[in-house]
Design a protein around this motif. Sequence first.
Motif, short mmCIF file in Angstrom:
data_model
loop_
_atom_site.label_atom_id
_atom_site.label_comp_id
_atom_site.label_asym_id
_atom_site.label_seq_id
_atom_site.Cartn_x
_atom_site.Cartn_y
_atom_site.Cartn_z
N ILE A 48 26.14 37.17 46.98
CA ILE A 48 27.35 35.92 46.92
C ILE A 48 28.57 36.66 47.42
O ILE A 48 28.89 37.29 46.22
N THR A 49 29.53 35.99 48.09
CA THR A 49 30.93 36.36 47.84
C THR A 49 31.37 34.25 47.91
O THR A 49 31.41 33.81 49.00
N ILE A 50 32.48 34.41 47.16
CA ILE A 50 33.06 32.95 47.05
C ILE A 50 34.26 33.47 47.49
O ILE A 50 35.48 34.64 46.07
N TRP A 70 39.26 28.94 51.80
CA TRP A 70 37.74 29.10 51.03
C TRP A 70 36.67 30.01 51.99
O TRP A 70 36.54 29.11 53.08
N ALA A 71 35.90 30.40 51.32
CA ALA A 71 34.91 30.83 51.78
C ALA A 71 33.43 30.44 50.63
O ALA A 71 33.66 31.32 49.49
N LEU A 72 32.09 30.60 50.98
CA LEU A 72 30.95 30.85 50.30
C LEU A 72 29.77 31.20 51.20
O LEU A 72 29.50 30.88 52.81
N ASP A 73 30.08 32.46 51.36
CA ASP A 73 28.63 33.17 51.60
C ASP A 73 27.34 33.74 50.47
O ASP A 73 27.88 34.38 50.00
N GLY A 124 41.71 31.59 48.04
CA GLY A 124 42.57 31.62 48.19
C GLY A 124 42.59 32.96 48.58
O GLY A 124 41.96 33.33 49.73
N ASP A 125 43.34 33.74 47.83
CA ASP A 125 43.61 35.41 47.95
C ASP A 125 42.53 35.61 47.17
O ASP A 125 42.12 36.89 47.47
N VAL A 126 41.90 34.89 46.30
CA VAL A 126 41.09 35.43 44.97
C VAL A 126 39.35 35.45 45.87
O VAL A 126 38.86 34.88 45.92
N THR A 127 38.99 37.02 46.04
CA THR A 127 37.12 36.79 46.39
C THR A 127 36.48 37.84 45.30
O THR A 127 36.33 38.40 44.57
N ASN A 128 35.27 36.87 45.13
CA ASN A 128 34.63 37.66 43.96
C ASN A 128 33.23 38.43 44.54
O ASN A 128 32.48 36.39 45.41
N LYS A 129 32.54 38.90 44.92
CA LYS A 129 31.23 39.63 45.70
C LYS A 129 30.30 39.85 43.96
O LYS A 129 30.87 40.70 43.22
#
Length: 250
Positions: free
Chosen positions: A149-151, A127-130, A154-159
């Motif tokens: 913001i980028t969350i 996971w990542a939170l940017d 797993g394989d799902v990334t929302n920007k």
Amino acid sequence: MIKKYLAYFTFLLAIATVFSCGKKQDKPKELSIPLGHIVIDSIVPFKDGAQCRISVDFTYLKGKQYQTVNDSLLRMGTVQPNYFAVSYEPLSPEQAIPELVSRYATEYIEMAKYIDEREKEYSQLDWALDIKTRLIAGKGENIVYLSDITIKTGDVTNKYTLANNVDLKTGKRVSLSDEFGNDLKDLTDDILEQIAKNIDTEKDSLKAKGYFVDIDAYPTKNFILYDDSVTFIYNPGEINVDETKVTLEL
């Protein structure tokens, strides 16, 4: 470090030009407000190499006279998840941003354990939170607070990008109704016409092009007010698969 600040400076100049079209000011207004940054980069390990990377660069206004503004910025969702919306305690960036990182790290570990127990080898736990935030000059004496913001789960990334117009005197967010009143029909029509112009089509063809499918058209609350224009930012998946920016002259 020098490259980082050069990048900030370049990006601020780019924002002032990319978000505008048609009528333009002679040159972008400059902020004369002292700014500070709370920067935290953290890696939260789980197991078998799975981890959550948390990166936050929070811009705030320096000086006691801006305590109310900074408090408001933290409550209005400039960082996500918005843990501070209903906080009753005074907020400061120095206290709130480390708390945000700590709480998100705790939630990651809890969710990772839950997912790992149920999905075993199929679990996706990288996971990542940017979060990167910045300030630009807005309409009159107002400021515009922008959050990229980028969350990743797993394989799902929302920007997505969040824009908040803020009155420096009160620390309050400037709403659509504050600027355009409660009847937004004409504004909505103008937005539709501008989108159609941007993609070289007719307004009646927008739904066929994938805009406002199965929903009524509306002006988003995610907007940037300049002295001579307003830019509406529709994030990916909101009215179209891609991000859509619409600039109207005022």
